[in-house]
Every structure is written in structure tokens, then in C-alpha cells.
Design a protein around this motif. Structure first.
Motif, PDB file in Angstrom:
ATOM      1  N   GLU A   1       0.833  -1.207   0.000  1.00 10.83           N
ATOM      2  CA  GLU A   1       0.000   0.000   0.000  1.00 10.83           C
ATOM      3  C   GLU A   1       0.867   1.256   0.000  1.00 10.83           C
TER       4      GLU A   1
ATOM      5  N   ALA B   1       2.346   1.436  -3.725  1.00  7.37           N
ATOM      6  CA  ALA B   1       1.404   1.699  -4.815  1.00  7.37           C
ATOM      7  C   ALA B   1       0.408   2.808  -4.509  1.00  7.37           C
TER       8      ALA B   1
ATOM      9  N   HIS C   1      -2.373   2.525  -3.107  1.00  9.18           N
ATOM     10  CA  HIS C   1      -3.595   1.906  -3.629  1.00  9.18           C
ATOM     11  C   HIS C   1      -4.046   0.862  -2.618  1.00  9.18           C
TER      12      HIS C   1
ATOM     13  N   VAL D   1      -4.714  -2.458  -1.148  1.00  9.37           N
ATOM     14  CA  VAL D   1      -4.170  -3.765  -1.475  1.00  9.37           C
ATOM     15  C   VAL D   1      -4.659  -4.761  -0.437  1.00  9.37           C
TER      16      VAL D   1
ATOM     17  N   GLN E   1      -2.603  -8.559  -5.680  1.00  6.02           N
ATOM     18  CA  GLN E   1      -2.452  -7.107  -5.598  1.00  6.02           C
ATOM     19  C   GLN E   1      -1.122  -6.724  -4.940  1.00  6.02           C
TER      20      GLN E   1
ATOM     21  N   LYS F   1       1.420  -7.093  -7.650  1.00  7.50           N
ATOM     22  CA  LYS F   1       1.348  -5.974  -8.603  1.00  7.50           C
ATOM     23  C   LYS F   1       1.961  -4.709  -8.020  1.00  7.50           C
ATOM     24  N   ALA F   2       1.663  -4.423  -6.777  1.00 11.11           N
ATOM     25  CA  ALA F   2       2.180  -3.213  -6.143  1.00 11.11           C
ATOM     26  C   ALA F   2       3.683  -3.298  -5.906  1.00 11.11           C
TER      27      ALA F   2
ATOM     28  N   GLN G   1       7.024  -2.929 -12.983  1.00 12.06           N
ATOM     29  CA  GLN G   1       5.734  -2.386 -13.410  1.00 12.06           C
ATOM     30  C   GLN G   1       5.425  -1.046 -12.731  1.00 12.06           C
ATOM     31  N   ARG G   2       6.420  -0.421 -12.169  1.00 13.25           N
ATOM     32  CA  ARG G   2       6.230   0.809 -11.392  1.00 13.25           C
ATOM     33  C   ARG G   2       5.531   1.904 -12.185  1.00 13.25           C
TER      34      ARG G   2
ATOM     35  N   PHE H   1      -1.878   0.913 -11.985  1.00 21.16           N
ATOM     36  CA  PHE H   1      -2.099  -0.252 -11.127  1.00 21.16           C
ATOM     37  C   PHE H   1      -3.090  -1.243 -11.747  1.00 21.16           C
TER      38      PHE H   1
ATOM     39  N   ARG I   1      -1.434  -3.566 -14.271  1.00 19.51           N
ATOM     40  CA  ARG I   1      -0.292  -4.391 -13.858  1.00 19.51           C
ATOM     41  C   ARG I   1      -0.692  -5.866 -13.848  1.00 19.51           C
TER      42      ARG I   1
END
Length: 171
Positions: free
Chosen positions: A70, A73, A75, A77, A82, A85-86, A91-92, A96, A99
Motif C-alpha cells: 500500500e 502503490a 492503492h 491492497v 495485488q 502488482k504493487a 511495473q512501477r 495499477f 499491472r
């Protein structure tokens, strides 16, 4: 310009989780070998009981990894996919929602559920000829689930560690 995000170190709890998960798988293998030789089912029961400390260690790791994800990202999570992905530095710069998580997360979750189902059926069929069959299937699933879980835990821990050390921003 340096980028630094204050993160919890998830390596130790990750290593403990991986060790306990591997121990559960090893205990399951030992119990199944014992079952094949007509031994006591207590080894298989011990493997089932060892899932509890492994689960507790995983939850402790997951809470810290979720906190870190969190922070990375910015975001919400909540799931392993997730967190992946974060945490993925490759994938920065990708939004989001676009990803991609590891394709091994779903097989890990499914083999874990198959292991639990095999353990339940194994327990219900304790004094029948099918006991050894489900004990073996459960053990195969335990080995697969343990390997995949250790991979996911290790990779997420390593990816998050890349965010925890100051790095030069490119560009």
C-alpha cells in the motif's frame, strides 16, 4: 533524485514462513511414506497440525507485505495478486489496474485448497484402503503448494526490498 519509501522488512518473517511451510511439506512426505509402510497415521496428523504455525507466520508476513504494498502503490491492497502488482518494480510506471501478477499465484492457491481437501478426505477415510490414496494425493498437493508459496513469498519479499533501499531515479 533519490526515491525512498519507509517499508517494513519482510525478509525475516518471509524466511520463517517459507521454513515452516517447507517443514509442513516435509512432514507430510514423511507421514505418507510411513502410511505406505502400514505405520501410524499420527505423522500425517502432525503435518496437518503444523499448518497452524505456518499459517500464523504467513499471516504475519502477509500483513507486513500488504502494508508495504500500500505504501509503494498508494492503492488499496488486500490480496496476494495485488501485493505482487504493487511490489513489482518492473511495473512501477504502469497504471495499477493494468499491472500483471505472477501467473503462479492461482495455481498455488488451488493446490493449497486441493491439499486441504485431501487432508479432510484422508481424515474421514482413516481406516479404509482409500486412506493411503488420499494421503498420497494430499502430500503431492502439499509439495506443490509449498513450493509455489515459497516462490511467491520470496519474490514479493525481494521485490519490496528493492523499494526499501534508496535508488537513483532514472530519466
Amino acid at each position: 533524485m533519490d526515491t525512498y519509501i519507509e517499508l517494513k522488512d519482510v525478509r525475516v518473517t518471509g524466511y520463517v514462513s517459507m521454513g515452516l511451510i517447507a517443514l509442513v511439506a516435509a512432514e507430510s512426505v514423511w507421514g505418507t511414506i510411513n502410511d505406505w509402510q502400514g505405520g501410524s497415521s499420527s505423522w500425517s496428523f502432525l503435518a496437518i497440525m503444523m499448518v497452524i504455525p505456518a499459517g500464523v507466520a504467513f499471516v504475519i508476513w502477509f500483513r507486513s507485505a500488504t502494508h508495504n504494498a500500500e505504501a509503494i502503490a498508494l492503492h488499496g491492497v488486500r490480496m496476494v495478486s495485488q501485493v505482487w502488482k504493487a511490489s513489482d518494480p518492473a511495473q512501477r510506471e504502469v497504471p495499477f489496474a493494468q499491472r500483471v501478477a505472477s501467473p503462479l499465484i492461482r495455481p498455488w492457491q488451488l493446490t493449497f485448497l486441493a491439499m486441504v481437501l485431501g487432508d479432510v478426505l484422508e481424515s474421514l477415510l482413516l481406516d479404509t484402503p482409500l486412506y493411503v490414496v488420499f494421503s498420497t494425493l494430499s502430500t503431492l498437493c502439499a509439495i506443490g503448494a509449498a513450493g509455489l508459496a515459497c516462490y511467491v513469498i520470496f519474490r514479493i519479499s525481494i521485490m519490496q526490498q528493492r523499494f526499501a533501499v534508496p535508488q537513483r531515479r532514472r530519466g
